[in-house]
Design a protein around this motif. Sequence first.
Motif, PDB file in Angstrom:
ATOM      1  N   ARG A  23      10.794 -38.886 -71.323  1.00 24.15           N
ATOM      2  CA  ARG A  23      10.197 -39.948 -70.508  1.00 24.15           C
ATOM      3  C   ARG A  23      11.268 -40.893 -69.967  1.00 24.15           C
ATOM      4  O   ARG A  23      11.076 -42.092 -69.889  1.00 24.15           O
ATOM      5  CB  ARG A  23       9.162 -40.742 -71.296  1.00 24.15           C
ATOM      6  N   GLU A  24      12.425 -40.313 -69.652  1.00 22.55           N
ATOM      7  CA  GLU A  24      13.445 -41.137 -68.995  1.00 22.55           C
ATOM      8  C   GLU A  24      13.072 -41.310 -67.535  1.00 22.55           C
ATOM      9  O   GLU A  24      13.506 -42.253 -66.882  1.00 22.55           O
ATOM     10  CB  GLU A  24      14.824 -40.480 -69.145  1.00 22.55           C
ATOM     11  N   THR A  25      12.289 -40.357 -67.030  1.00 18.05           N
ATOM     12  CA  THR A  25      11.686 -40.570 -65.717  1.00 18.05           C
ATOM     13  C   THR A  25      10.214 -40.220 -65.861  1.00 18.05           C
ATOM     14  O   THR A  25       9.879 -39.248 -66.524  1.00 18.05           O
ATOM     15  CB  THR A  25      12.292 -39.622 -64.651  1.00 18.05           C
ATOM     16  N   VAL A  26       9.360 -41.033 -65.299  1.00 18.90           N
ATOM     17  CA  VAL A  26       7.951 -40.645 -65.250  1.00 18.90           C
ATOM     18  C   VAL A  26       7.518 -40.703 -63.793  1.00 18.90           C
ATOM     19  O   VAL A  26       7.966 -41.563 -63.036  1.00 18.90           O
ATOM     20  CB  VAL A  26       7.044 -41.549 -66.110  1.00 18.90           C
ATOM     21  N   THR A  27       6.679 -39.742 -63.416  1.00 17.49           N
ATOM     22  CA  THR A  27       6.272 -39.688 -62.019  1.00 17.49           C
ATOM     23  C   THR A  27       4.982 -40.468 -61.779  1.00 17.49           C
ATOM     24  O   THR A  27       4.665 -40.839 -60.675  1.00 17.49           O
ATOM     25  CB  THR A  27       6.061 -38.226 -61.582  1.00 17.49           C
ATOM     26  N   ARG A  28       4.231 -40.693 -62.865  1.00 14.91           N
ATOM     27  CA  ARG A  28       3.008 -41.498 -62.740  1.00 14.91           C
ATOM     28  C   ARG A  28       2.925 -42.358 -64.000  1.00 14.91           C
ATOM     29  O   ARG A  28       3.581 -42.060 -64.997  1.00 14.91           O
ATOM     30  CB  ARG A  28       1.782 -40.601 -62.600  1.00 14.91           C
ATOM     31  N   PRO A  29       2.116 -43.414 -63.962  1.00 12.07           N
ATOM     32  CA  PRO A  29       2.050 -44.301 -65.129  1.00 12.07           C
ATOM     33  C   PRO A  29       1.602 -43.545 -66.379  1.00 12.07           C
ATOM     34  O   PRO A  29       0.782 -42.631 -66.293  1.00 12.07           O
ATOM     35  CB  PRO A  29       1.005 -45.341 -64.735  1.00 12.07           C
ATOM     36  N   VAL A  30       2.164 -43.934 -67.506  1.00 16.69           N
ATOM     37  CA  VAL A  30       1.792 -43.305 -68.770  1.00 16.69           C
ATOM     38  C   VAL A  30       1.367 -44.392 -69.758  1.00 16.69           C
ATOM     39  O   VAL A  30       2.017 -45.435 -69.865  1.00 16.69           O
ATOM     40  CB  VAL A  30       2.976 -42.521 -69.377  1.00 16.69           C
ATOM     41  N   LEU A  31       0.263 -44.145 -70.441  1.00  9.31           N
ATOM     42  CA  LEU A  31      -0.181 -45.055 -71.500  1.00  9.31           C
ATOM     43  C   LEU A  31      -0.016 -44.332 -72.840  1.00  9.31           C
ATOM     44  O   LEU A  31      -0.396 -43.166 -72.971  1.00  9.31           O
ATOM     45  CB  LEU A  31      -1.657 -45.418 -71.328  1.00  9.31           C
ATOM     46  N   PHE A  32       0.572 -45.019 -73.804  1.00  4.83           N
ATOM     47  CA  PHE A  32       0.741 -44.440 -75.133  1.00  4.83           C
ATOM     48  C   PHE A  32      -0.134 -45.227 -76.099  1.00  4.83           C
ATOM     49  O   PHE A  32      -0.077 -46.461 -76.126  1.00  4.83           O
ATOM     50  CB  PHE A  32       2.190 -44.560 -75.599  1.00  4.83           C
ATOM     51  N   ILE A  33      -0.925 -44.531 -76.894  1.00  5.05           N
ATOM     52  CA  ILE A  33      -1.755 -45.229 -77.876  1.00  5.05           C
ATOM     53  C   ILE A  33      -1.473 -44.668 -79.256  1.00  5.05           C
ATOM     54  O   ILE A  33      -1.486 -43.443 -79.450  1.00  5.05           O
ATOM     55  CB  ILE A  33      -3.250 -45.123 -77.521  1.00  5.05           C
ATOM     56  N   GLY A  34      -1.170 -45.550 -80.190  1.00  9.62           N
ATOM     57  CA  GLY A  34      -0.858 -45.130 -81.558  1.00  9.62           C
ATOM     58  C   GLY A  34      -2.138 -44.746 -82.282  1.00  9.62           C
ATOM     59  O   GLY A  34      -2.958 -45.600 -82.594  1.00  9.62           O
ATOM     60  N   THR A  35      -2.302 -43.445 -82.536  1.00 10.70           N
ATOM     61  CA  THR A  35      -3.540 -43.013 -83.189  1.00 10.70           C
ATOM     62  C   THR A  35      -3.237 -42.292 -84.498  1.00 10.70           C
ATOM     63  O   THR A  35      -3.768 -41.233 -84.764  1.00 10.70           O
ATOM     64  CB  THR A  35      -4.377 -42.089 -82.287  1.00 10.70           C
ATOM     65  N   GLY A  36      -2.368 -42.898 -85.307  1.00 11.18           N
ATOM     66  CA  GLY A  36      -2.217 -42.422 -86.674  1.00 11.18           C
ATOM     67  C   GLY A  36      -3.418 -42.911 -87.471  1.00 11.18           C
ATOM     68  O   GLY A  36      -4.267 -43.642 -86.944  1.00 11.18           O
ATOM     69  N   THR A  37      -3.482 -42.536 -88.744  1.00 12.84           N
ATOM     70  CA  THR A  37      -4.608 -42.967 -89.568  1.00 12.84           C
ATOM     71  C   THR A  37      -4.720 -44.487 -89.595  1.00 12.84           C
ATOM     72  O   THR A  37      -5.813 -45.048 -89.523  1.00 12.84           O
ATOM     73  CB  THR A  37      -4.442 -42.437 -91.002  1.00 12.84           C
ATOM     74  N   CYS A  38      -3.554 -45.172 -89.658  1.00 17.11           N
ATOM     75  CA  CYS A  38      -3.583 -46.638 -89.722  1.00 17.11           C
ATOM     76  C   CYS A  38      -4.080 -47.217 -88.405  1.00 17.11           C
ATOM     77  O   CYS A  38      -4.865 -48.155 -88.382  1.00 17.11           O
ATOM     78  CB  CYS A  38      -2.217 -47.176 -90.090  1.00 17.11           C
ATOM     79  N   GLY A  39      -3.638 -46.627 -87.290  1.00 16.93           N
ATOM     80  CA  GLY A  39      -4.087 -47.102 -85.990  1.00 16.93           C
ATOM     81  C   GLY A  39      -5.587 -46.900 -85.821  1.00 16.93           C
ATOM     82  O   GLY A  39      -6.310 -47.809 -85.387  1.00 16.93           O
ATOM     83  N   LEU A  40      -6.055 -45.710 -86.194  1.00 18.08           N
ATOM     84  CA  LEU A  40      -7.481 -45.420 -86.079  1.00 18.08           C
ATOM     85  C   LEU A  40      -8.287 -46.376 -86.939  1.00 18.08           C
ATOM     86  O   LEU A  40      -9.354 -46.838 -86.550  1.00 18.08           O
ATOM     87  CB  LEU A  40      -7.761 -43.971 -86.490  1.00 18.08           C
ATOM     88  N   GLY A  41      -7.756 -46.692 -88.120  1.00 17.63           N
ATOM     89  CA  GLY A  41      -8.436 -47.627 -89.011  1.00 17.63           C
ATOM     90  C   GLY A  41      -8.563 -48.999 -88.377  1.00 17.63           C
ATOM     91  O   GLY A  41      -9.505 -49.743 -88.648  1.00 17.63           O
ATOM     92  N   ALA A  42      -7.594 -49.348 -87.536  1.00 21.50           N
ATOM     93  CA  ALA A  42      -7.627 -50.657 -86.892  1.00 21.50           C
ATOM     94  C   ALA A  42      -8.415 -50.617 -85.589  1.00 21.50           C
ATOM     95  O   ALA A  42      -8.523 -51.626 -84.891  1.00 21.50           O
ATOM     96  CB  ALA A  42      -6.203 -51.139 -86.647  1.00 21.50           C
ATOM     97  N   LYS A  59     -10.660 -43.929 -61.056  1.00 22.06           N
ATOM     98  CA  LYS A  59      -9.997 -42.732 -60.535  1.00 22.06           C
ATOM     99  C   LYS A  59      -8.491 -42.938 -60.397  1.00 22.06           C
ATOM    100  O   LYS A  59      -7.887 -42.669 -59.362  1.00 22.06           O
ATOM    101  CB  LYS A  59     -10.599 -42.317 -59.187  1.00 22.06           C
ATOM    102  N   ILE A  60      -7.900 -43.474 -61.467  1.00 20.50           N
ATOM    103  CA  ILE A  60      -6.457 -43.716 -61.450  1.00 20.50           C
ATOM    104  C   ILE A  60      -5.746 -42.505 -62.025  1.00 20.50           C
ATOM    105  O   ILE A  60      -6.170 -41.936 -63.035  1.00 20.50           O
ATOM    106  CB  ILE A  60      -6.118 -44.972 -62.291  1.00 20.50           C
ATOM    107  N   ASP A  61      -4.674 -42.116 -61.353  1.00 22.76           N
ATOM    108  CA  ASP A  61      -3.907 -40.966 -61.823  1.00 22.76           C
ATOM    109  C   ASP A  61      -2.852 -41.456 -62.819  1.00 22.76           C
ATOM    110  O   ASP A  61      -1.795 -41.944 -62.444  1.00 22.76           O
ATOM    111  CB  ASP A  61      -3.238 -40.278 -60.629  1.00 22.76           C
TER     112      ASP A  61
END
Lengths: 634, 159
Positions: A23-42, A59-61
Amino acid sequence: MKTIQGTRGAAPLGAEKAALLRRETVTRPVLFIGTGTCGLGAGAARTLEAARRYLEERKIDAEIVQVGCIGLCALEPMLDAQLPGRNRLCFARVGEEDVQPILDRVFGGEPPSEKALFQFPAAGLTPWPGVPSMDEHPFFAPQTRLVLKNCGLIDPSRLDEYIARGGYEALSLVIHEKTPAEVCEEVEKSGLRGRGGGGFPTGKKWKFALGAAADRKYMICNADEGDPGAFMDRAVIEGDPHRLVEGLAIAAYAIGATKAYVYIRAEYPLAIERLRVAIGQAKERGFLGKNIQDSGFDLEILIKQGAGAFVCGEETALIHSIEGRRGMPRPRPPFPAVSGLFGKPTIINNVETLANVPFILAEGAEAFASLGTETSRGTKVFALSGKVRNTGLVEVVMGTSLRRVIFEIGGGVPNGKAFKAVQIGGPSGGCIPEPHLDVKVDYETLKTLGAMMGSGGLVVMDEDNCMVDVAKFFMDFIQRESCGKCIPCREGTRRMLEILTGITRSRRTEKENEGLERFQGVVNLEELAEVIRETALCGLGQTAPNPVLSTLRWFRDEYEAHIYERRCPAGVCTELLTYKIDADKCTGCTACARKCPVEAILGAPKSPHYIVEEKCIGCGNCLTVCRFGAVYTE
Amino acid sequence: MNSSSASLREVLDRHPGARRDALIPILQEVQEKNGFLSREAVTEIGRHLDLPASKIYGVATFYNQFRFEPLGRWHVQVCRGTACHVKGSLAVLEAVKRRLKIEPGQTTRDGRFSLEVVACLGACGLAPVVSINGEFHGGVTAESIGKILASCRDEAEGR
């Protein structure tokens, strides 16, 4: 913060694709969500859903990537946003309802950078002004991330992302260019010691198995992590499963095994799923299976789910469990390295130990040995929890002081309370008081303080925690989890629990000779502990008295208050507390009477209430609900 | 053939010629399908693996994971790890016990709730933690657990 990046590139992918995957270059926006067990718990699942809905409705790419836990569990759920050409920004505590306002601005091209926790520095990307970079953030700055370096950054379900960051380089190098003996030698030279508890030199252990003559050998990864208060193995597997697969494959090659097992807790369904996917991908791409990358080396990895027995963390018990028996230890020798699973030479390493292996082989033993102290090399991951602000995973070089980990990285004790002790190493470890926080953390130093590294769980306690209660908690745990095979552990820990329960009992509930027995127990407590330590069959029993001995050593005054004065200074041992209501402060609001589960509080509305001592069970509900500070204990 | 013995057959068929080391995985798969290990299931597994039922019970009772009674509609797991303990999970457990009027390992008579105490769920950062049917609730207090349980009950009654 130091992240030790590999010097080798990701040759098989090509530089351009690797940069894209990093991800040193991205061509479109990227969202990262932490979904480990602890994240899911929160609540990360709801955050994820909200983000998905947001993109769909408008309709966002854009791409959504589910990552593991970055280590800062206290601030979950976490959402990162990366726009083309710009640094990735991290937002903390993004609940469902925060998604829309944040994303409105992200997709407007103006992310709310003032609200961002930090940004990830990356070569070639434009940083956001006024946002600290990750290595300036107080939680991450003092850390050295080697085992955790990919956690929270990469998509654990994509093999290519791991490869793009230098993954499987070490394995390829090892199977083509090194003999098993050379690999063992390299690991021994690095000074890596087992991160599961005992701290035995890993390379040396491997050599035993390599030297054993047998038609078949087994490599086992112990991912059971039964230690309450430790969760780094879960986080590594959820966030970066290929690192474990690679480490396990290298270890199997080094000892000459063609079959490996991962023994993992059934309580970790997400980790099991991620590992299963990772093993499948590695097989598909020829990193596992028959004749791996034309080197002539075969390896099959099987997942075995544990069934909830703490003692299965012990090597011989774990082997029995895989064989389909009760997980009971047996005397050693013979050691598993000589005669283990199905009677064949077997090596067992834990997750964190194996996660260090790819680094050692890729960067060389010296690079690893240059970190840490004389006797303990490399880094250690700690699971920081309890009464501390920044709960989460912390990776520091060996020798970092506990004070630094708890107060600098952990942010200290919340709510203005005073620090009392830190419990390290779970049921086999001990409690360390404030005056000893400056010692360097390594295997040897912790032993001199009556604690041990164990798996690396750090549970912080404040002035509201009673150390006798903590000792009782561990004794209760051990007593329930003892396999029952040897008498010192089965009967001894039960006696110790009885003694501890005795000193937390009030005179009110004592019957017949219990008062006398209580005192007899107190006199014999230390001797009993010593006998268990010397005579128990396995590590579980031998270390079982540690929590009691260490609290006795550092918090004797608290024990004495319980024994002689029948008083709990921290106000935890409910039987020893008497609840009272200050008639001058009581307004007669009836809140306490309504919350009392046993109807021990009487009084007319608008006039002072009182507690019937004989009925009171000491639950403390009245104390928590009183808004006028009228309820007190003595 | 009822549904539970059909799913038992299915599990056993997946382990043809299995030896003793397949015992725990088989028990886990059967429990996963049926919710618990029935007496019939244990006998049948014994026949498949050529093991006496006593040996199978010997293994199954040793591990905390195995149950010999059905679970409730809501399976409440209260974490009693160290971090949860120092942050007050005992009070949470007491509150659950008081509310449901059952002890750990039991199921309420209406079959709605079952209670289990677990050693550590590995989410210590959120302590104290309670998991209901696999969904984690973090930072639970004796007060809030009452509300969570009540909302489960409401859902059952379609309110």
